[in-house]
Design a protein around this motif. Structure first.
Motif, PDB file in Angstrom:
ATOM      1  N   LEU A  76      -1.275  13.723 -28.573  1.00 13.51           N
ATOM      2  CA  LEU A  76      -2.208  13.581 -27.446  1.00 13.51           C
ATOM      3  C   LEU A  76      -1.961  12.270 -26.700  1.00 13.51           C
ATOM      4  O   LEU A  76      -1.952  12.234 -25.460  1.00 13.51           O
ATOM      5  N   THR A  80      -0.774  11.516 -22.860  1.00 11.32           N
ATOM      6  CA  THR A  80      -1.489  10.635 -21.935  1.00 11.32           C
ATOM      7  C   THR A  80      -0.546   9.610 -21.319  1.00 11.32           C
ATOM      8  O   THR A  80      -0.604   9.342 -20.110  1.00 11.32           O
ATOM      9  N   ALA A 170     -15.976  18.869 -27.384  1.00 12.28           N
ATOM     10  CA  ALA A 170     -14.897  18.011 -26.892  1.00 12.28           C
ATOM     11  C   ALA A 170     -13.880  18.834 -26.111  1.00 12.28           C
ATOM     12  O   ALA A 170     -13.401  18.395 -25.051  1.00 12.28           O
ATOM     13  N   VAL A 174     -12.777  18.263 -22.304  1.00 11.09           N
ATOM     14  CA  VAL A 174     -11.400  18.015 -21.862  1.00 11.09           C
ATOM     15  C   VAL A 174     -11.028  18.984 -20.759  1.00 11.09           C
ATOM     16  O   VAL A 174     -10.447  18.596 -19.732  1.00 11.09           O
ATOM     17  N   LEU A 177     -12.674  18.085 -17.546  1.00  9.59           N
ATOM     18  CA  LEU A 177     -12.088  16.913 -16.892  1.00  9.59           C
ATOM     19  C   LEU A 177     -10.723  17.223 -16.298  1.00  9.59           C
ATOM     20  O   LEU A 177     -10.386  16.737 -15.223  1.00  9.59           O
ATOM     21  N   LEU A 178      -9.919  17.989 -17.008  1.00  7.17           N
ATOM     22  CA  LEU A 178      -8.514  18.142 -16.612  1.00  7.17           C
ATOM     23  C   LEU A 178      -8.182  19.521 -16.068  1.00  7.17           C
ATOM     24  O   LEU A 178      -7.185  19.676 -15.377  1.00  7.17           O
TER      25      LEU A 178
ATOM     26  N   ILE B  33      -8.406   2.747 -26.797  1.00  5.55           N
ATOM     27  CA  ILE B  33      -8.533   3.941 -27.650  1.00  5.55           C
ATOM     28  C   ILE B  33      -7.713   3.773 -28.925  1.00  5.55           C
ATOM     29  O   ILE B  33      -8.132   4.189 -30.008  1.00  5.55           O
ATOM     30  N   ASN B  37      -9.050   3.937 -32.755  1.00  8.23           N
ATOM     31  CA  ASN B  37      -8.452   4.715 -33.842  1.00  8.23           C
ATOM     32  C   ASN B  37      -8.230   3.860 -35.078  1.00  8.23           C
ATOM     33  O   ASN B  37      -8.454   4.314 -36.198  1.00  8.23           O
ATOM     34  N   VAL B 121     -10.598  12.844 -33.928  1.00  2.60           N
ATOM     35  CA  VAL B 121      -9.542  13.309 -33.030  1.00  2.60           C
ATOM     36  C   VAL B 121     -10.147  13.973 -31.804  1.00  2.60           C
ATOM     37  O   VAL B 121      -9.637  13.819 -30.680  1.00  2.60           O
ATOM     38  N   ALA B 122     -11.274  14.679 -31.982  1.00  5.61           N
ATOM     39  CA  ALA B 122     -11.922  15.306 -30.830  1.00  5.61           C
ATOM     40  C   ALA B 122     -12.376  14.242 -29.835  1.00  5.61           C
ATOM     41  O   ALA B 122     -12.149  14.374 -28.621  1.00  5.61           O
ATOM     42  N   THR B 123     -12.977  13.155 -30.340  1.00  7.72           N
ATOM     43  CA  THR B 123     -13.419  12.105 -29.416  1.00  7.72           C
ATOM     44  C   THR B 123     -12.216  11.411 -28.785  1.00  7.72           C
ATOM     45  O   THR B 123     -12.255  11.057 -27.604  1.00  7.72           O
ATOM     46  N   THR B 124     -11.134  11.229 -29.557  1.00  5.18           N
ATOM     47  CA  THR B 124      -9.926  10.635 -28.978  1.00  5.18           C
ATOM     48  C   THR B 124      -9.413  11.482 -27.827  1.00  5.18           C
ATOM     49  O   THR B 124      -9.049  10.956 -26.762  1.00  5.18           O
ATOM     50  N   ALA B 125      -9.400  12.809 -28.030  1.00  2.00           N
ATOM     51  CA  ALA B 125      -8.908  13.697 -26.981  1.00  2.00           C
ATOM     52  C   ALA B 125      -9.762  13.574 -25.728  1.00  2.00           C
ATOM     53  O   ALA B 125      -9.248  13.488 -24.603  1.00  2.00           O
ATOM     54  N   LEU B 126     -11.080  13.521 -25.921  1.00  2.00           N
ATOM     55  CA  LEU B 126     -11.968  13.395 -24.764  1.00  2.00           C
ATOM     56  C   LEU B 126     -11.733  12.063 -24.051  1.00  2.00           C
ATOM     57  O   LEU B 126     -11.660  12.006 -22.813  1.00  2.00           O
ATOM     58  N   LEU B 128      -9.002  10.264 -24.029  1.00  2.00           N
ATOM     59  CA  LEU B 128      -7.707  10.270 -23.337  1.00  2.00           C
ATOM     60  C   LEU B 128      -7.775  11.110 -22.065  1.00  2.00           C
ATOM     61  O   LEU B 128      -7.159  10.757 -21.047  1.00  2.00           O
ATOM     62  N   ALA B 129      -8.549  12.202 -22.096  1.00  2.00           N
ATOM     63  CA  ALA B 129      -8.715  13.007 -20.882  1.00  2.00           C
ATOM     64  C   ALA B 129      -9.384  12.175 -19.787  1.00  2.00           C
ATOM     65  O   ALA B 129      -9.000  12.235 -18.614  1.00  2.00           O
TER      66      ALA B 129
END
Lengths: 194, 154
Positions: A76, A80, A170, A174, A177-178, B33, B37, B121-126, B128-129
């Motif tokens: 991920l 990014t 989540a 995402v 947002l995207l 971020i 982590n 990981v879900a919060t990381t993905a959000l 990063l989005a």
């Protein structure tokens, strides 16, 4: 209870080795200005922590950390970086105010650890409440060998249900947002605050 | 103050504070971020540390306590003639080892941390989005530049 003096020495060596590497890698993540390097170091950090979890008798957590922490999150983050930039703007190596705040917080936490039960203490409060029941009864109540799976999927099934709803939220976030924003035009600032 | 009893905790606190410092000190949003982590993995390590029992092994029933080093899920290893098949019908499988007790580490912190890793990981993905969207909208992911843009726009 004592696994023997030789085992203790080897355990201690592995502990010192892995924890030393973890600290070095964590500091390197903070100091690297190249974001690609920092992301790779984060993956290494996750893999090292997974190795240490294996030493701490948590193979299931180690698998998950290695697959999800070192694998999925690294992918991920690389995605990014591909969509944004690889270089961080140069700045001072040490920021004094955050350093002092982190040091004070760290000292308070260190003071707090003095009240914690000793590492590996079988009499510690963590091991007194529900864990003995799971350890003794889950074999006959669930019929599978892996106690962690029994607890995850059955005794604490609602936790796992909550986890999946968080992941769903989540994912929806995402995509909100995207999703549908694949245009590659000039970066026009759309929401300028007055 | 016993060093051996606590130095694992102390190293984990150092890791936490490294992540905390990166979150506060770095202006780059991706770097923040990454710091989050690092902090989160340290917290997970702290919990897993609490689950460890001295001389224990992973919380998976052993068919044969002597195969403790690699006998996780192997079924009836060397015990084919015994009634140690855990298919639910034999209600005495765990108690069969009561004469030779095996110490297991506590599974409860492990289960909680499995959940925490996935949620992390879900919060990381959000996050990063959000970073990608911010870059699309403003052309930068440096917090300082974003604040400058905000002031210049107002």
């Amino acid at each position: 209870m004592d696994p023997g003096r030789g085992g203790c020495v080897i355990d201690a060596l592995i502990d010192v080795f892995l924890l030393g590497l973890l600290v070095i890698v964590a500091v390197a993540v903070g100091q690297s200005r190249n974001l690609l390097v920092a992301v790779m170091l984060t993956g290494i950090y996750s893999l090292l922590s997974a190795s240490w979890m294996l030493v701490l008798d948590a193979p299931d957590v180690a698998y998950t950390e290695a697959a999800v922490g070192a694998g999925v999150s690294t992918v991920l983050m690389l995605g990014t970086l591909a969509l944004t930039t690889r270089e961080e703007k140069p700045g001072p190596a040490l920021e004094p105010v955050p350093l002092v705040v982190a040091l004070i917080t760290g000292l308070v936490l260190l003071y707090g650890t003095l009240d914690m039960p000793a590492f590996g203490d079988p009499a510690s409060p963590v091991h007194q409440h529900v864990a003995p029941h799971y350890l003794q009864r889950s074999g006959e109540e669930m019929g599978i060998q892996n106690i962690i799976t029994s607890v995850l999927a059955s005794y604490r099934g609602y936790d796992t249900l909550g986890e999946t709803s968080v992941v769903l939220t989540a994912a929806v976030g995402v995509f909100a947002l995207l999703g549908g924003r694949r245009r590659r035009g000039a970066p026009v600032p759309e929401a300028e605050a007055p | 103050m016993d060093v051996v009893a606590h130095w694992n905790h102390w190293v984990v606190v150092v890791l936490m504070m490294t992540g905390f410092y990166v979150i506060m000190a770095r202006s780059n949003l991706v770097k923040k971020i990454l710091g989050l982590n690092v902090l989160q993995a340290a917290v997970i390590l702290m919990y897993v540390t609490m689950g460890k029992v001295e001389g224990g092994t992973a919380a998976i029933y052993l068919e044969d306590p002597h195969a403790a080093h690699h006998g996780e899920a192997e079924h009836g290893d060397g015990h084919e003639d015994d009634e140690h098949h855990d298919d639910g019908g034999h209600h005495d499988a765990p108690q069969a080892h009561a004469t030779r007790p095996v110490t297991y580490s506590n599974p409860v912190p492990h289960v909680l941390m499995l959940t925490a890793i996935v949620v992390g990981v879900a919060t990381t993905a959000l996050g990063l989005a959000l970073v990608v969207r911010i870059h699309e909208a403003f052309g930068t992911i440096e917090e300082d530049d974003l604040l400058d843009l905000e002031e210049g726009g107002g």
